[in-house]
Design an enzyme around this catalytic site. Structure first.
Site, PDB file in Angstrom:
ATOM      1  N   SER A 526       0.644  -0.983   0.270  1.00 35.25           N
ATOM      2  CA  SER A 526      -0.195  -0.136   0.120  1.00 35.25           C
ATOM      3  C   SER A 526       0.771   1.300  -0.535  1.00 35.25           C
ATOM      4  CB  SER A 526      -0.827   0.118   1.350  1.00 35.25           C
ATOM      5  OG  SER A 526      -2.063   0.727   1.347  1.00 35.25           O
ATOM      6  N   HIS A 639      -7.386  -5.825  -1.357  1.00 35.58           N
ATOM      7  CA  HIS A 639      -6.155  -5.019  -0.802  1.00 35.58           C
ATOM      8  C   HIS A 639      -6.050  -5.179   0.668  1.00 35.58           C
ATOM      9  CE1 HIS A 639      -4.113  -1.436  -0.388  1.00 35.58           C
ATOM     10  NE2 HIS A 639      -3.902  -1.215   1.014  1.00 35.58           N
TER      11      HIS A 639
END
Length: 665
Positions: A526, A639
């Site tokens: 991320s 994610h």
């Protein structure tokens, strides 16, 4: 006999605890245990333990997901949610034994049950269409659900809203989360909220006349990242707004008398980098006060990890005397259990250089059950009585911990080149020998506004087990070191934060003679993936890099991420049309021609937070430039791949990371 090194698959052997719930009389507590079953899927079951007992008892069985246990006020039953019938529904279990009874059959499920203080009602949330009738809800069969999915897949998706997708939920529809009341005696359902907004249940007043909710009920909710608190009169359904519409407010709780409300939130003064504060609202005077305005640490659990499954209480929770509030706070790489008086006197109740991930408080006995993780122990529960030493209640994962060697992290502190103080940790490799040289891997956390800390982290231990020294730090932008520190990377990505990370490597190389400076690796996900991309575009000191669910281009991120339309403004000060040149200047893709480090790109196909096109752009550009690069795409992964992704995909991810570093380091 020496212990073995930890392996890639070992996280699937772990039992992960969450959500401790003390019974009304304070004699026992229930909790959730999550494991990976023989189908390589997560399962969670409910357990209970008497505080005078040394062992736990299992309440639910099977390979389903059972969670959110809540004792009835008289302690005779527990309501919980379970997906055993296909989607999450509410079930009622007698605490003295017997079979669980299904309470709801809502088409889209029912979640997050809570009791009214008199035990006559169960309040829960359900996702409903505008014309749904709660008195006539029918659960679909497995075949009916499959047919509905097939029919939906044949239809185009018509998008009208800005917020039309979510990394957690995928593509969104017009259904909204509503608050439902279930009358146990009459066995009837009453829909308390309606309309084109999501309503998040917070608490019910002691007399049952008022319910607290959080959400954004404004007409501009689709364009705003805000959350307000509201009260609902349970008789008239009248809604009253409590907060000012200028921030994010949540986790609201009535005091035992119902005269005050404690809640968390902030006014977004520093956008997403604002410290979470503790507020008190006086219902009679309508006065709002902030108890935490002089503190310089955030409330809540902000430690990053890869083995926390399931939610737990972070506070605020009222004391028996209604003059104190309990909560978890994040500070300097640890989380502690705190107490604050209404006069602002702050006290640490539990601080053992660890990760307090949740707690439960019983006002009758004035005792706590506290959930704790350490770098060498994934989780355990402890009993904490007032002014007494904590007593360990569980001994989870004992067999596993008895057979594996884990590395105890060493705290490090150093000065960045511009004089800032930065904090981090170092893991020595498995089988460490003082006179040998070892390669080093720098880990960069996501967020960026979270923190690494004193918690169990399987990936870190695995890299140490593979023979690497592991360095992980909290560069500026991380939580836990004050408002100025966490805000310091906003509008300045790739500058001070990058400098902190390079200073960390410099410090370790200069301080520890067993680190081989010629064999350095870097990885992160991320924001950590962004930083990995940035690092390899600005220095060639690393011999291998693995970038995970990363950001390579802030221009396209604005339009493809589920948060891009506000994240760019919050973090960089610019939306796409404001200053595209500024966004391009901090995009790692701009510096692709400078990359000489062999780079492995890992990305989930269903990642809507940092969509896979971010990885695609970087791969195609580097490959076109004939750089050393490889791209691994994980089907069905979002994610959360590294934390709660499918176990088999998590194994594949870790195997690719270690393969890449083994090849080049």
């Amino acid at each position: 006999m020496s212990k073995r090194a930890i392996t890639t698959e070992d996280f699937m052997k772990l039992e992960v605890f969450s959500d401790p719930q003390l019974s009304p009389d304070g004699s026992q507590y229930a909790f959730v245990s999550t494991t990976v079953n023989d189908k390589k899927e997560y399962q969670s079951n409910l357990f209970v333990q008497g505080l005078s007992e040394k062992t736990t008892r299992q309440w639910t069985f099977g390979q389903d997901k059972n969670s959110n246990p809540r004792f009835s006020p008289d302690g005779k039953a527990v309501v919980f949610q379970s997906n055993r019938s296909g989607v999450p529904q509410l079930w009622l279990l007698p605490t003295d034994g017997g079979e669980a009874k299904q309470l709801t059959t809502f088409k889209n499920g029912a979640v997050n049950p809570e009791w009214s203080k008199d035990g006559k009602l169960i309040i829960f949330s359900a996702t409903l269409d505008e014309d749904d009738d709660v008195t006539n809800q029918k659960e679909l069969s497995k075949e009916e659900r499959q047919k509905e999915r097939e029919e939906k897949s044949k239809q185009p998706l018509i998008v009208k809203n800005l917020k039309y997708k979510s990394d957690a939920q995928g593509f969104l529809d017009d259904k909204k989360s509503q608050i439902i009341l279930y009358d146990l005696e009459k066995e009837t359902f009453t829909q308390l909220t309606s309309g084109n907004h999501h309503h998040g249940y917070q608490d019910i007043s002691p007399d049952g006349s008022t319910i607290l909710i959080a959400g954004n009920l404004s007409e501009d909710a689709d364009y705003e990242i805000k959350s307000d608190l509201y009260t609902i009169d349970t008789a008239t359904k009248e809604i009253t707004k409590l907060t000012d519409g200028k921030g994010s407010y949540y986790t609201a709780r009535f005091s035992s008398s119902g005269n005050k409300i404690a809640f968390l939130g902030h006014k977004q003064q520093f956008a997403g980098a604002t410290l979470t504060e503790l507020f008190i609202y006086d219902i009679s005077t309508k006065e709002l006060s902030c108890l935490s305005e002089k503190w310089d640490f955030p409330l809540g659990d902000l430690i990053a990890g890869d083995t926390r499954l399931g939610a737990s209480e972070n506070g605020p929770v009222w004391s028996k005397d209604e003059n104190h509030i309990y909560f978890i706070g994040s500070d300097n790489g640890v989380t502690n259990l705190y107490e604050v008086s209404l006069q602002g006197e702050l006290k640490e109740l539990y601080n053992v250089d660890s990760h307090v991930f949740g707690f439960s408080y019983n006002a009758t006995q004035e005792r706590f059950v506290v959930g704790v993780s350490t770098p060498t122990n994934p989780c355990n529960f402890y009993l904490l009585d007032s002014n007494a030493e904590a007593v360990q209640l569980t001994d989870s994962n004992k067999e596993f911990l008895d057979e594996v060697e884990l590395s105890e992290p060493e705290r490090i502190s150093f000065k960045a080149k511009d004089g800032w103080d930065v904090h981090g940790w170092l893991l020595r490799p498995y089988g460490f020998e003082e006179d040998k040289k070892y390669p080093l891997i720098l880990e960069v956390h996501g967020g960026p506004h979270v923190m690494y800390g004193q918690t169990f982290f399987h990936e870190m231990q695995l890299l140490a087990a593979k023979g690497y020294t592991v360095l992980y730090t909290n560069p500026r932008g991380s939580h836990g070191y004050g408002q100025t520190f966490v805000d310091a990377c906003r509008g300045n990505y790739g500058s001070g934060d990058y400098g902190d990370l390079m200073s960390a490597v410099d410090y370790v190389v200069e301080t520890y003679n067993f680190v081989d400076e010629s064999r350095l690796g870097v990885t992160g996900g991320s924001y950590g993936g962004f930083m990995t991309n940035w690092i390899v575009g600005h220095t060639n000191r690393f011999k291998a890099a693995v970038t995970q669910r990363s950001i390579s281009n802030w221009l396209s991120f604005y339009g493809v991420s589920d948060i891009g339309y506000f994240f760019n403004k919050w973090e960089h000060g610019h939306n796409l049309l404001d200053n595209p040149t500024a966004l391009w200047d901090i995009s790692p893709l701009k510096y692709a021609d400078k990359v000489e480090t062999p780079l492995l790109i890992l990305h989930g196909e269903q990642d809507y937070r940092c969509p896979i096109e971010q990885g695609e752009q970087l791969f195609v550009t580097l490959k076109h430039l004939k750089k050393e690069v490889e791209f691994v795409r994980f089907p069905g992964a979002n994610h959360e791949l590294s934390r709660s992704g499918k176990p088999e995909m998590r194994v594949e991810r870790l195997n690719h990371i270690t393969r890449w570093f083994d090849n080049y380091l």
